[in-house]
Design an enzyme around this catalytic site. Sequence first.
Site, short mmCIF file in Angstrom:
data_model
loop_
_atom_site.label_atom_id
_atom_site.label_comp_id
_atom_site.label_asym_id
_atom_site.label_seq_id
_atom_site.Cartn_x
_atom_site.Cartn_y
_atom_site.Cartn_z
N TYR A 47 -58.60 -0.63 -44.87
CA TYR A 47 -58.30 1.42 -44.84
C TYR A 47 -59.84 1.00 -46.44
O TYR A 47 -60.01 0.62 -47.31
CB TYR A 47 -57.44 2.09 -45.58
CG TYR A 47 -56.29 1.84 -45.18
CD1 TYR A 47 -56.03 1.90 -43.94
CD2 TYR A 47 -55.05 2.18 -45.31
CE1 TYR A 47 -55.25 2.45 -42.57
CE2 TYR A 47 -54.28 2.52 -44.88
CZ TYR A 47 -54.43 2.50 -43.22
OH TYR A 47 -53.04 3.26 -42.80
N PRO A 192 -46.71 11.69 -39.89
CA PRO A 192 -45.50 12.31 -39.86
C PRO A 192 -45.38 13.40 -38.97
O PRO A 192 -44.29 14.23 -38.85
CB PRO A 192 -44.95 11.86 -41.08
CG PRO A 192 -46.28 11.92 -42.22
CD PRO A 192 -47.23 10.99 -41.40
#
Length: 239
Positions: A47, A192
């Site tokens: 990242y 999610p």
Amino acid sequence: MLDVNRIGFGAMRLTGPPAHLAHDEAVAIARRAVDLGVQFFDTADAYDMGRNEELLADALYPYPEGVIVATKGGRICVGGEWFDLGRPEYLRQQAELSLRRLRVESIDLYQLHRIDKTVPLADQVGALRRLKDEGKVQRVGLSEVTVAQLREAEEIVEIASVQNRYNMEDRASEDVLNYCERRGIAFVPWRPVAPTADKVAALAWLLRRSPVMLPIPGTSSMRHLEENMSALAAHRTTV
């Protein structure tokens, strides 16, 4: 084993595109997450080329009691394209760099970001097992695996968590979730919340779906963070 509140924080959006947050703003969001009860932070060496790990260390080190930072190795992003790199020597190198960036002597949870199809699974998981045996990693996790791959990995090292994509509209990993529930393995769904879903309702649904569920919604907005956490009662799981 460590108990954590069952709403974690996916830190990917705190650095780099698309938000391009100022450093102080990103630090403030991470610290506010702790204030609101977040104990589980998820990052990766890929990242923003390691800067995401550094940001979390800037924000949270020395880490408050009960807070764990999970990171991942075994994948890189170059020019927007993702590549899997599971060679044992590369995984060791990246773990060492993550230790340095997170300012810790042992990583709470180290996850294989993806299984590299060009490298035997046993070699990749074996590298993580050696890191754990040396005390550089406390727990080992996997990401985007099948039940068969998870079983194979368990023969090499205890698996503490699995991070597969899962939400109300994408339940392709239902069998993996069910296996994790039977085995007491934390299931950490990435993405999610489906694009068309109400965020708070979707997170509440995930928590009801399984006691091993540990969602890690990510945001670059202080307001969205507070909405997520204020709407959901704290639950606990073990990883």
